[in-house]
Design an enzyme around this catalytic site. Structure first.
Site, PDB file in Angstrom:
ATOM      1  N   ASP A  43       0.842  -1.196   0.000  1.00 24.52           N
ATOM      2  CA  ASP A  43       0.000   0.000   0.000  1.00 24.52           C
ATOM      3  C   ASP A  43       0.873   1.241   0.000  1.00 24.52           C
ATOM      4  O   ASP A  43       1.994   1.220   0.508  1.00 24.52           O
ATOM      5  CB  ASP A  43      -0.926   0.013   1.223  1.00 24.52           C
ATOM      6  CG  ASP A  43      -2.187   0.833   0.965  1.00 24.52           C
ATOM      7  OD1 ASP A  43      -3.241   0.232   0.718  1.00 24.52           O
ATOM      8  OD2 ASP A  43      -2.099   2.087   0.983  1.00 24.52           O
ATOM      9  N   ASN A  96      -5.275  -4.545  -7.146  1.00 21.49           N
ATOM     10  CA  ASN A  96      -6.512  -3.935  -6.648  1.00 21.49           C
ATOM     11  C   ASN A  96      -6.511  -2.406  -6.701  1.00 21.49           C
ATOM     12  O   ASN A  96      -7.568  -1.781  -6.717  1.00 21.49           O
ATOM     13  CB  ASN A  96      -6.746  -4.395  -5.203  1.00 21.49           C
ATOM     14  CG  ASN A  96      -7.754  -3.533  -4.476  1.00 21.49           C
ATOM     15  OD1 ASN A  96      -8.949  -3.628  -4.713  1.00 21.49           O
ATOM     16  ND2 ASN A  96      -7.269  -2.652  -3.599  1.00 21.49           N
ATOM     17  N   TYR A 162     -11.506   7.485 -15.114  1.00 21.93           N
ATOM     18  CA  TYR A 162     -11.772   6.219 -14.414  1.00 21.93           C
ATOM     19  C   TYR A 162     -12.308   5.177 -15.399  1.00 21.93           C
ATOM     20  O   TYR A 162     -11.789   4.060 -15.486  1.00 21.93           O
ATOM     21  CB  TYR A 162     -12.780   6.488 -13.291  1.00 21.93           C
ATOM     22  CG  TYR A 162     -13.004   5.329 -12.346  1.00 21.93           C
ATOM     23  CD1 TYR A 162     -11.986   4.881 -11.505  1.00 21.93           C
ATOM     24  CD2 TYR A 162     -14.240   4.697 -12.265  1.00 21.93           C
ATOM     25  CE1 TYR A 162     -12.201   3.829 -10.630  1.00 21.93           C
ATOM     26  CE2 TYR A 162     -14.462   3.647 -11.395  1.00 21.93           C
ATOM     27  CZ  TYR A 162     -13.436   3.218 -10.573  1.00 21.93           C
ATOM     28  OH  TYR A 162     -13.657   2.175  -9.704  1.00 21.93           O
ATOM     29  N   LYS A 166     -10.322   1.781 -16.730  1.00 19.29           N
ATOM     30  CA  LYS A 166     -10.876   0.459 -16.415  1.00 19.29           C
ATOM     31  C   LYS A 166     -11.116  -0.342 -17.709  1.00 19.29           C
ATOM     32  O   LYS A 166     -10.954  -1.558 -17.728  1.00 19.29           O
ATOM     33  CB  LYS A 166     -12.162   0.598 -15.598  1.00 19.29           C
ATOM     34  CG  LYS A 166     -11.932   1.169 -14.182  1.00 19.29           C
ATOM     35  CD  LYS A 166     -10.964   0.323 -13.366  1.00 19.29           C
ATOM     36  CE  LYS A 166     -10.904   0.751 -11.909  1.00 19.29           C
ATOM     37  NZ  LYS A 166      -9.979  -0.054 -11.103  1.00 19.29           N
ATOM     38  N   THR A 197     -17.865   0.913  -0.141  1.00 21.29           N
ATOM     39  CA  THR A 197     -16.521   0.858   0.452  1.00 21.29           C
ATOM     40  C   THR A 197     -16.094   2.281   0.836  1.00 21.29           C
ATOM     41  O   THR A 197     -16.666   3.262   0.355  1.00 21.29           O
ATOM     42  CB  THR A 197     -15.494   0.282  -0.551  1.00 21.29           C
ATOM     43  OG1 THR A 197     -15.361   1.210  -1.640  1.00 21.29           O
ATOM     44  CG2 THR A 197     -15.906  -1.082  -1.074  1.00 21.29           C
TER      45      THR A 197
HETATM   46  P1  NAP Z   1      -9.268   2.064  -1.504  1.00 18.45           P
HETATM   47  O1  NAP Z   1      -9.663   1.714  -0.107  1.00 18.45           O
HETATM   48  O2  NAP Z   1      -9.469   3.453  -1.981  1.00 18.45           O
HETATM   49  O3  NAP Z   1      -7.782   1.701  -1.838  1.00 18.45           O
HETATM   50  C1  NAP Z   1      -7.091   0.704  -1.220  1.00 18.45           C
HETATM   51  C2  NAP Z   1      -5.730   1.215  -0.883  1.00 18.45           C
HETATM   52  O4  NAP Z   1      -4.984   1.505  -2.072  1.00 18.45           O
HETATM   53  C3  NAP Z   1      -5.726   2.501  -0.037  1.00 18.45           C
HETATM   54  O5  NAP Z   1      -5.090   2.245   1.205  1.00 18.45           O
HETATM   55  C4  NAP Z   1      -4.948   3.461  -0.907  1.00 18.45           C
HETATM   56  O6  NAP Z   1      -4.116   4.327  -0.167  1.00 18.45           O
HETATM   57  C5  NAP Z   1      -4.093   2.536  -1.742  1.00 18.45           C
HETATM   58  N1  NAP Z   1      -3.516   3.182  -2.912  1.00 18.45           N
HETATM   59  C6  NAP Z   1      -4.013   4.216  -3.645  1.00 18.45           C
HETATM   60  N2  NAP Z   1      -3.158   4.563  -4.591  1.00 18.45           N
HETATM   61  C7  NAP Z   1      -2.080   3.735  -4.478  1.00 18.45           C
HETATM   62  C8  NAP Z   1      -0.857   3.607  -5.169  1.00 18.45           C
HETATM   63  N3  NAP Z   1      -0.541   4.418  -6.178  1.00 18.45           N
HETATM   64  N4  NAP Z   1       0.024   2.647  -4.780  1.00 18.45           N
HETATM   65  C9  NAP Z   1      -0.274   1.825  -3.761  1.00 18.45           C
HETATM   66  N5  NAP Z   1      -1.420   1.904  -3.046  1.00 18.45           N
HETATM   67  C10 NAP Z   1      -2.309   2.846  -3.406  1.00 18.45           C
HETATM   68  O7  NAP Z   1     -10.038   1.175  -2.540  1.00 18.45           O
HETATM   69  P2  NAP Z   1     -10.776  -0.269  -2.455  1.00 18.45           P
HETATM   70  O8  NAP Z   1     -12.105  -0.059  -1.832  1.00 18.45           O
HETATM   71  O9  NAP Z   1      -9.873  -1.316  -1.901  1.00 18.45           O
HETATM   72  O10 NAP Z   1     -11.118  -0.582  -3.967  1.00 18.45           O
HETATM   73  C11 NAP Z   1     -10.150  -0.569  -4.832  1.00 18.45           C
HETATM   74  C12 NAP Z   1     -10.506  -1.117  -6.208  1.00 18.45           C
HETATM   75  O11 NAP Z   1     -11.901  -1.454  -6.416  1.00 18.45           O
HETATM   76  C13 NAP Z   1     -10.184  -0.031  -7.203  1.00 18.45           C
HETATM   77  O12 NAP Z   1      -9.493  -0.572  -8.300  1.00 18.45           O
HETATM   78  C14 NAP Z   1     -11.561   0.474  -7.613  1.00 18.45           C
HETATM   79  O13 NAP Z   1     -11.532   1.085  -8.850  1.00 18.45           O
HETATM   80  C15 NAP Z   1     -12.341  -0.807  -7.594  1.00 18.45           C
HETATM   81  N6  NAP Z   1     -13.790  -0.631  -7.638  1.00 18.45           N
HETATM   82  C16 NAP Z   1     -14.468  -0.147  -6.576  1.00 18.45           C
HETATM   83  C17 NAP Z   1     -15.844   0.025  -6.665  1.00 18.45           C
HETATM   84  C18 NAP Z   1     -16.657   0.543  -5.539  1.00 18.45           C
HETATM   85  O14 NAP Z   1     -17.840   0.852  -5.758  1.00 18.45           O
HETATM   86  N7  NAP Z   1     -16.098   0.647  -4.358  1.00 18.45           N
HETATM   87  C19 NAP Z   1     -16.505  -0.290  -7.850  1.00 18.45           C
HETATM   88  C20 NAP Z   1     -15.777  -0.759  -8.917  1.00 18.45           C
HETATM   89  C21 NAP Z   1     -14.420  -0.929  -8.783  1.00 18.45           C
HETATM   90  P3  NAP Z   1      -4.591   5.848   0.163  1.00 18.45           P
HETATM   91  O15 NAP Z   1      -5.788   5.702   1.022  1.00 18.45           O
HETATM   92  O16 NAP Z   1      -3.447   6.450   0.895  1.00 18.45           O
HETATM   93  O17 NAP Z   1      -4.873   6.490  -1.155  1.00 18.45           O
END
Ligand code: NAP
Length: 266
Positions: A43, A96, A162, A166, A197
């Site tokens: 992360d 992810n 976005y 994707k 989320t």
């Molecule tokens: P998240 O909680 O926003 O992200 C997970 C972690 O990734 C956070 O701790 C974030 O750190 C870290 N991160 C961000 N940029 C980074 C980088 N450049 N290098 C390393 N780590 C990084 O997201 P999530 O809920 O796990 O979901 C992530 C995935 O699900 C994404 O690909 C998103 O597009 C996909 N998705 C989500 C939804 C939805 O409705 N939730 C729908 C479709 C797809 P920081 O907090 O410090 O930024």
């Protein structure tokens, strides 16, 4: 523990969570560990990676926390080398990481466009670039890339960077799946729908409800055929299946996890 990933080594990127609660990456990391994988949790926030490691350790699992920005080439090279040094192999790459900025072509700055492309798409190119040689030498592996149904549908929110990235994730995944099909390396993408989320609360509350998170949740729940959004575990269980040997004949797939949202017209 059902041991569906027994003895597998799994890199999970974005294994922390942007806020309190369960993000998709955090849930996947914990679920993979529950199923017997040793997890290399990456992360950009060291605290977020350590939090996930601590959860896994408390449950008796094995996890190494690692800080890296996966959009940076040097960081990715280092993280892959460290994972290999620590565990001697890499069986699963779970990409992810993804960020979201609202804005169409006119509203979005070029700088933000570039950042979203780097974080959402280039990062997956970079991790695959460095992990694939290990998988090839080992004789196999599984890659799971997190896309979104916005790669195939308009979802009512103008977030052009976005959606475009994707879409790129889907094609990147299929290309890898085809190139490496005879080498026992599978690559699949997951297309989540509306998931409740921390990322959504951070990135979309303003667009939907002037920052009112509860109202935004209500609006998005109402748009879903089941009357509610999914959660991080719905995505994590799909990732578990694709990462496991149960999916040994599944490659190049786009697994939609959206409670039927893409079937809906109005
Ligand atoms: P998240 O909680 O926003 O992200 C997970 C972690 O990734 C956070 O701790 C974030 O750190 C870290 N991160 C961000 N940029 C980074 C980088 N450049 N290098 C390393 N780590 C990084 O997201 P999530 O809920 O796990 O979901 C992530 C995935 O699900 C994404 O690909 C998103 O597009 C996909 N998705 C989500 C939804 C939805 O409705 N939730 C729908 C479709 C797809 P920081 O907090 O410090 O930024």
């Amino acid at each position: 523990m059902a041991n569906r990933l027994k003895d597998k080594i799994a890199i999970v990127t974005g294994a922390g969570s942007v806020g309190p609660g369960w993000g998709n990456g955090k849930a996947a990391a914990v679920l993979f560990a529950r199923e017997g994988a040793r997890v290399f949790a990456v992360d950009v926030s060291p605290e977020a990676a350590e939090e996930t490691r601590d959860i896994i350790a408390r449950e008796g699992g094995d996890c190494t926390a690692h800080q890296a920005d996966v959009s940076r080439s040097e960081d990715v090279e280092t993280l892959v080398a460290r994972c290999f040094d620590t565990y001697d192999r890499i069986d699963i790459l779970h990409n992810n990481v993804g960020i979201l900025h609202v804005g169409g072509c006119v509203e979005l700055s070029e700088e933000t466009w570039d950042r979203v492309v780097d974080v959402n798409l280039k990062s997956m190119f970079l991790t695959c670039k460095h992990v694939l040689p290990h998988m090839e030498r080992q004789g196999g592996g599984a890659i799971v890339n997190i896309s979104s149904i916005t790669s195939i549908r308009w979802l009512g929110v103008p977030y052009v960077s976005y959606s475009a990235t994707k879409g790129g994730v889907n094609q990147l995944t299929q290309s890898i799946a085809m190139q490496y099909a005879t080498k026992n390396i599978r690559a699949n993408s997951i297309l989540p729908g509306f998931m409740n989320t921390p990322m959504v609360a951070k990135s979309l509350a303003e667009f939907y409800a002037q920052g009112d998170v509860e109202k935004m949740i209500q609006i998005r729940d109402n748009q879903c055929p089941m009357g509610r959004m999914g959660d991080a575990w719905d995505v994590a269980y799909a990732a578990l299946y694709l990462a496991s040997d149960e999916a040994k004949y599944v490659t190049g797939a786009e697994l939609v996890v959206d409670g039927g949202l893409t079937c809906k017209v109005v």
